[in-house]
Design a protein around this motif. Structure first.
Motif, PDB file in Angstrom:
ATOM      1  N   THR A  51      33.148  89.824  32.049  1.00 60.77           N
ATOM      2  CA  THR A  51      34.233  89.901  33.032  1.00 60.77           C
ATOM      3  C   THR A  51      35.577  90.102  32.341  1.00 60.77           C
ATOM      4  O   THR A  51      36.410  90.912  32.787  1.00 60.77           O
ATOM      5  N   THR A  52      35.780  89.360  31.257  1.00 60.63           N
ATOM      6  CA  THR A  52      37.036  89.497  30.509  1.00 60.63           C
ATOM      7  C   THR A  52      37.159  90.898  29.915  1.00 60.63           C
ATOM      8  O   THR A  52      38.232  91.506  29.927  1.00 60.63           O
ATOM      9  N   LEU A  53      36.035  91.419  29.417  1.00 56.11           N
ATOM     10  CA  LEU A  53      36.047  92.766  28.839  1.00 56.11           C
ATOM     11  C   LEU A  53      36.367  93.813  29.896  1.00 56.11           C
ATOM     12  O   LEU A  53      37.179  94.717  29.679  1.00 56.11           O
ATOM     13  N   VAL A  54      35.727  93.681  31.052  1.00 55.45           N
ATOM     14  CA  VAL A  54      35.930  94.657  32.133  1.00 55.45           C
ATOM     15  C   VAL A  54      37.379  94.636  32.624  1.00 55.45           C
ATOM     16  O   VAL A  54      37.936  95.675  32.984  1.00 55.45           O
ATOM     17  N   SER A  55      37.998  93.440  32.617  1.00 57.14           N
ATOM     18  CA  SER A  55      39.368  93.325  33.129  1.00 57.14           C
ATOM     19  C   SER A  55      40.420  93.588  32.051  1.00 57.14           C
ATOM     20  O   SER A  55      41.617  93.451  32.308  1.00 57.14           O
ATOM     21  N   THR A  56      39.977  93.949  30.843  1.00 55.45           N
ATOM     22  CA  THR A  56      40.930  94.239  29.767  1.00 55.45           C
ATOM     23  C   THR A  56      41.809  95.432  30.132  1.00 55.45           C
ATOM     24  O   THR A  56      41.317  96.477  30.550  1.00 55.45           O
ATOM     25  N   LYS A  57      43.095  95.241  29.977  1.00 50.76           N
ATOM     26  CA  LYS A  57      44.044  96.312  30.276  1.00 50.76           C
ATOM     27  C   LYS A  57      44.308  97.151  29.031  1.00 50.76           C
ATOM     28  O   LYS A  57      44.268  96.655  27.912  1.00 50.76           O
ATOM     29  N   GLY A  58      44.583  98.402  29.242  1.00 58.37           N
ATOM     30  CA  GLY A  58      44.904  99.298  28.126  1.00 58.37           C
ATOM     31  C   GLY A  58      46.285  98.997  27.572  1.00 58.37           C
ATOM     32  O   GLY A  58      47.086  98.285  28.184  1.00 58.37           O
TER      33      GLY A  58
END
Length: 442
Positions: free
Chosen positions: A36-43
């Motif tokens: 979940t944290t990876l998916v929500s990582t912002k560029g």
């Protein structure tokens, strides 16, 4: 009793991802958090375009977690030949989806601003989580499989006890049964602590209690029957105790496999009674189509029925036999049921208004999510109240008749000693307790 022959079939549906135990949930939680944290990582910001260092760290963490699941899954597979093939298939699926997730995640980490690469990673993450969930559920079923094997041994022991024709044969069979039943109850206790569904936990706890209580009685009743097989009363008594033990064992089997009891109810308080019948009737009447709801007729009718049920629950709560903590729980559940009904009636009124105002748009007459949630909450709350009332009845019976110093034992001792004065003195006390038991049973 279940069939005693042939291997124990492992009922495994790969499409079913329902998590029934807390251990599976806790084991899966860290991976879900990482993904979940990876998916929500912002560029990175527009000024600093390029790779995301944080994303690469998370990708490595997910890869490591996936490797651990694969290693543990393979270990479980080789330790349990009965489910080796199913486990290895699940492990292979985790390996395959893990590799796909790794590729998609690293591509995203290199270009976190790409919406296409993000969507590819999200899809790969879902597949990985599904595969890991299947693996964990299957691994959890190993415990179920071991419990069912122990249960099969106990069933075989019970058959030997039932067919024993001499005291020595009976004692040998009872000894083996006692040892194996103790192991089964320990495994069932462990399973009970793991289960998420409170109803299944309650069913398993009740089955364990009945098995423990009647196991001792089975020896006594069987001894009398083997010694006096010509006595119909001895056979009837032995058969009754044997039936109770078998039903408890079957319930443990059903709950272990995620089902409710398939046999007749184990508890005497599960039988039809006025309060139970009123609750069942209320559960049926409270579910209706929104157009059928009428504020003038429906609300007073349901509120009156519920207040009648709560009055009956109050009598149980106010009984001298009801424990203080149980009384508080019953009162709390009554208040919760009241509130749930008001919430449901508000949803009915709102939905009924929508059906009248927008008949064309609502032509399919589908209930909205709010109404569905209110219905589910209502049924859950009546179930909670019913469960507390059942437990109160069990408290009444156990507190009155399962203590070591109950009037029945005193009466028996007086009769054994031939003391007529004490028999006459204790008989009214025992009668009072017996009347209380009848009152509780009704």
């Amino acid at each position: 009793m279940a069939d005693h022959f042939g291997p124990i079939a492992l009922k495994w549906d790969p499409k079913n991802l329902e998590i029934r135990t807390m251990s599976v949930e806790k084991t899966l939680e860290p991976l879900v958090l990482q993904v979940t944290t990876l998916v929500s990582t912002k560029g990175p910001s527009k000024k600093k375009k390029g790779r995301s260092k944080r994303a690469h760290v998370l990708v490595a963490a997910v890869e490591k977690a996936t490797e651990n699941f694969i290693e543990k899954g393979e270990s479980i597979a080789y330790e349990n030949p009965d489910i080796k093939q199913e486990m290895l298939s699940a492990v292979e699926e985790v390996r395959k989806t893990g590799e796909a997730m790794s590729v998609a995640a690293r591509e995203f980490a290199d270009d976190p601003c790409s919406s296409l690469k993000r969507s590819n990673m999200v899809r790969a993450a879902r597949n990985l989580l599904s595969a890991v969930t299947r693996l964990l559920i299957l691994a959890d079923m190993v415990d179920v499989h071991l419990l069912l094997k122990s249960l099969r041994v106990v069933e075989d022991d019970l058959e030997k006890v039932k067919n024993a024709s001499s005291q020595s044969e009976l004692l040998d069979s009872i000894k083996a049964f006692g040892r194996n039943a103790s192991d089964l109850m320990a495994q069932a206790a462990k399973r009970q602590r793991e289960l998420k569904d409170p109803r299944l936990r309650d069913d398993l706890a009740a089955a364990r209690a009945i098995l423990k209580k009647h196991s001792t009685m089975l020896l006594t009743a069987s001894k009398v029957y083997v010694r006096h097989p010509e006595l119909a009363a001895a056979k009837a008594n032995r058969d009754y105790v044997f039936k109770q033990v078998c039903e408890a064992v079957n319930t443990i089997s059903d709950v272990a496999q995620g089902k409710g009891p398939s046999v007749a109810p184990l508890h005497p308080y599960d039988g039809p009674g006025e309060l139970a019948a009123a609750l069942d009737d209320f559960d049926e009447r409270v579910v209706m189509d929104p157009p059928a709801y009428n504020e003038v007729r429906t609300r007073p009718s349901l509120e009156e029925r519920l207040e009648s049920i709560i009055s009956g629950a109050a009598l149980v709560a106010d009984s001298s036999c009801t424990r203080d903590e149980r009384r508080e729980r019953i009162v709390a559940e009554c208040n919760a049921v009241r509130q749930a009904l008001q919430d449901l009636l508000s949803e009915y009124m709102s939905n009924a208004r929508e059906f009248r105002i927008l008949p064309a748009l609502m032509g399919t007459k589908e209930r909205n999510d709010g109404l569905d949630r209110a219905m589910e909450h209502m049924c859950r709350k009546t179930g909670d109240l019913r469960r507390q009332l059942r437990k109160a009845v069990v408290d009444h019976v156990s507190d009155s008749f399962l203590e070591t110093n109950v009037p029945l034992l005193v009466l028996v001792e007086a009769a054994r000693a031939g003391n007529e004065r004490q028999v006459e003195e204790y008989a009214p006390v025992f009668t009072e307790h017996a009347n209380k038991l009848v009152e509780v049973g009704i």
